[in-house]
Design an enzyme around this catalytic site. Structure first.
Site, mmCIF file in Angstrom:
data_model
loop_
_atom_site.group_PDB
_atom_site.id
_atom_site.type_symbol
_atom_site.label_atom_id
_atom_site.label_comp_id
_atom_site.label_asym_id
_atom_site.label_seq_id
_atom_site.Cartn_x
_atom_site.Cartn_y
_atom_site.Cartn_z
ATOM 1 N N SER A 156 0.854 -1.265 0.019
ATOM 2 C CA SER A 156 -0.039 -0.066 0.030
ATOM 3 C C SER A 156 0.911 1.231 -0.045
ATOM 4 O O SER A 156 0.673 2.353 -0.697
ATOM 5 C CB SER A 156 -0.950 0.060 1.095
ATOM 6 O OG SER A 156 -1.761 -1.030 1.236
ATOM 7 N N ASP B 35 -0.146 -8.141 -6.583
ATOM 8 C CA ASP B 35 -0.857 -9.454 -6.491
ATOM 9 C C ASP B 35 -0.430 -10.307 -7.732
ATOM 10 O O ASP B 35 -1.000 -11.441 -8.016
ATOM 11 C CB ASP B 35 -2.530 -9.551 -6.540
ATOM 12 C CG ASP B 35 -3.025 -8.713 -5.556
ATOM 13 O OD1 ASP B 35 -2.428 -8.911 -4.442
ATOM 14 O OD2 ASP B 35 -4.123 -8.623 -5.599
ATOM 15 N N HIS C 290 1.026 -12.814 -0.242
ATOM 16 C CA HIS C 290 1.618 -12.273 -1.447
ATOM 17 C C HIS C 290 2.735 -13.552 -2.180
ATOM 18 O O HIS C 290 2.943 -14.650 -1.102
ATOM 19 C CB HIS C 290 2.306 -10.953 -1.583
ATOM 20 C CG HIS C 290 1.050 -10.140 -1.644
ATOM 21 N ND1 HIS C 290 0.219 -9.549 -0.496
ATOM 22 C CD2 HIS C 290 0.132 -9.627 -2.768
ATOM 23 C CE1 HIS C 290 -0.471 -8.794 -0.696
ATOM 24 N NE2 HIS C 290 -0.805 -8.720 -2.086
#
Lengths: 229, 439
Positions: free
Chosen positions: B90, B197, B223
């Site tokens: 993020s 991803d 991940h």
């Protein structure tokens, strides 16, 4: 700036070019060096300890082209650290270097009619480009090189190679005792309102030519310098 | 104490670490009905723990030798020049987006009021930086069974205000890179690939994360590789790399790593802003930045994980195929995922959508799985504009989001992570068969 990496390295050649100018050829003991023309490195004489700060080091322009296996630097003895280099570095000595630093030629710039202005060993970052395949992409390039005397021209072979890489390449060398300093007027004649001026050399020289170029209406955006303290 | 003693103690600690790993983590048995079938999780061996211990013994803490190696390994794997490590995927998205707002980009920079095209069926971190910087997200619908942006809608959604496309390769499935690049180029738009991803996925035999102006990776445990928390920003553009570094490191102009000084060689001789000439470059700030750096402890784990990335991606593809075999038995009920044309996805997960007029709901099935200790997840935020945080925010929707809404209500995913075992697949298949027998 690409990923900065520390390389344990070994000196494979050391040459004394004049009373106070030396060159070193450095080989990586690990992965191959990765850098772009015009970038510089930090060289440390003391061993690195990953638990401690990077030891005392100095910046040196990389003179070799990225396509070469080893790195070449040329340095003038100017202070305590470079004196240590003269006294403590020999063929076979281990040194630690980290690189690449700088964005001299990786900055977006117009490759047509570029003017290179260099003083003394300040030409070394330019040599890195001149001996690289990328130099063939430059058209109408002009080098003004200022040297104290003819004996200090250690670069004529490399400049001959540059002319082979780029037949269009024009070189003018000034020797202080013969034809004086690089003529501002001659440099200015190569201004076409769109081309770029690279300057590399001693700080005072860079400052002088930068001022002169701007006084002659060459915008600061078109002047790219390779200046250190 | 001399160096020999220090080295000996270190060696003993590392040997003990291996013994600890073997005793604590090796040979964990899966017990059907008692052990969980997670959708994701960390997969590691003693090498990750050894590296973490080595980094602890170095006690350098901030970016150091492992950060250098981790970034280099990612750079070599993707064949991309600049890799900037950060503390999460993020944060990577935030930094990539922030970089495009820099005044160093002149007229090309993103400004408040500009529009950025994205999708509503995704993870919030792809969208939140757009809102945080006062720009307008424009949401475009997706397509099933790729779950990627609808290219026709994307092209139609572009307005005079559109300046950027910021989209993810959904659950590891590359979006239509060729068309997105064409649209970005024709309309002079920035492209940020949210590759969080999809680390290891390929499009036209080239790794995703290498097509856009900037791309991002996440190393959260779900991940493809993990550093616990962690992320990275990738680019081939040196200017963007410098801007990202600046935003990541408090906004400072200097690029010295922690504990370093004067790497630029002109620390005390430059002039910036209205500061006096020669003001210490280490404390010159050219961006309104953050501190989002990764630690060397995290990077040390990442280095060990990079040795496994190829085998992890292979395992994810294999697990995807196993799920396809299992769910194909019930193809009257489920829409199964498909890779994009020309794509070779390293699947993040196995995404399934219930067909219309199904005799059971998504939530009935996922609740049944949950009661049997089988983890599932929805496609992240569903339709993000229905989330409470987005209710009163400024955005634009092009067309309708009918597919997104359908996905919000009828879609779920199972894991494809390399920690899934044959016993787990057999167990899930048995549970699925038990559930489906009623229909």
């Amino acid at each position: 700036m690409a990923i900065i990496k520390k390389y344990k390295s070994i000196i494979i050649e050391k040459h004394q070019l004049s009373s106070d100018v030396f060159s070193l050829v450095i080989k990586s003991l690990g992965k191959p060096f990765k850098y772009h023309p015009g970038q510089f490195l930090h060289l440390a004489l003391d061993a690195i300890d990953f638990s401690e700060q990077w030891p005392e080091s100095r910046c040196f322009s990389i003179q070799s082209s990225p396509s070469e296996d080893n790195i070449k630097i040329t340095f003038a003895v100017k202070g305590r650290f470079t004196k240590r280099m003269v006294n403590e570095i020999f063929k076979g000595s281990q040194v630690f270097i980290k690189l690449p630093y700088g964005d001299l030629f990786t900055q977006d710039h117009n490759r047509n009619n570029v003017v290179f202005i260099a003083g003394g060993t300040g030409v070394t970052p330019f040599l890195s480009l001149f001996s690289d395949y990328r130099f063939s992409l430059y058209s109408g390039a002009k080098l003004f090189l200022g040297l104290k005397k003819k004996e200090l021209n250690f670069y004529s072979d490399l400049l001959d190679v540059a002319r082979i890489n780029n037949p269009d390449f024009d070189i003018k060398i000034y020797y202080e005792g013969i034809n004086g300093f690089i003529s501002v007027q001659e440099v200015i004649e190569h201004d076409n309102n769109d081309n770029v001026f690279f300057i590399s050399g001693p700080p005072m020289m860079i400052k002088y030519y930068k001022n002169e170029l701007t006084k002659n209406n060459i915008s600061i955006e078109r002047i790219i310098t390779d200046d250190w303290e | 104490m001399n160096m020999q003693n220090i080295d000996q103690i270190r060696k003993e600690i590392i040997e003990k670490t291996t013994s600890y790993y073997n005793a604590k983590f090796l040979d964990k048995k899966f017990i059907p009905g008692k052990s969980k079938v997670n959708y994701a999780g960390r997969v590691f061996d003693e090498k990750e723990i050894i590296n973490a211990v080595e980094a602890s013994l170095d006690f350098w803490l901030t970016e150091g030798r492992y950060s250098e190696e981790f970034a280099e390994r990612i750079s070599e794997f993707l064949d991309i020049e600049h890799v900037l490590l950060t503390n999460s995927g993020s944060s990577a998205n935030l930094l990539a987006f922030s970089a495009l707002t820099s005044e160093k980009l002149g007229d090309k920079r993103l400004k408040p009021g500009d529009e950025v095209i994205s999708v509503a069926a995704g993870f919030p971190a792809t969208v939140t930086p757009i809102i945080q910087y006062g720009l307008t997200p424009v949401f475009v619908d997706i397509k099933i069974p790729t779950y990627n942006i609808d290219i026709i809608q994307l092209e139609k959604a572009i307005s005079d205000k559109t300046k950027c496309i910021f989209i993810a390769h959904t659950l590891g499935n590359p979006f239509n890179v060729k068309e997105v690049l064409r649209i970005a180029e024709e309309n002079n738009l920035w492209l940020i690939e949210d590759n969080c991803d999809a680390f290891g996925s390929k499009y036209n035999n080239q790794y995703t994360g290498t097509f856009g102006h900037l791309s991002t990776i996440s190393f959260y445990p779900a991940h493809h590789i993990t550093t616990g928390e962690g992320g990275a920003i990738c680019t081939n553009n040196p200017l963007l790399a410098n801007i990202v570094r600046s935003f990541r490191d408090w906004g400072r102009d200097c690029y010295c790593a922690g504990g370093e000084n004067n790497t630029c060689g002109k620390r005390f001789s430059q002039q910036f802003g209205n500061l006096p000439t020669g003001y210490d470059h280490k404390y010159v700030y050219s961006e309104i930045g953050y501190n989002l750096k990764m630690t060397d402890l995290q990077a040390s784990i990442g280095v060990a994980q990079m040795n496994k990335i190829k085998e992890f991606c292979t395992a994810r593809k294999l697990n995807f195929d196993i799920w396809t075999r299992i769910f194909s038995k019930y193809s009257d009920f489920f829409i199964l995922p498909e890779p994009m044309e020309n794509a070779d996805p390293a699947w993040f997960s196995y995404i399934i959508t219930l067909k219309e007029k199904n005799p059971f709901s998504r939530d009935e099935l996922t609740s049944y799985f949950s009661n049997c200790l089988i983890e599932t997840r929805n496609l992240f935020a569903g339709n993000i504009i229905k989330q409470p945080a987005f209710l009163n925010k400024n955005y634009r929707v092009y067309g309708d989001l009918s597919v997104t809404d359908y996905v919000m209500n009828n879609t779920f995913f199972l894991g494809t992570y390399p920690g899934l075992s044959n016993e787990m697949f057999l167990y899930v298949e048995q549970i699925l068969d038990e559930f489906m027998i009623k229909f």
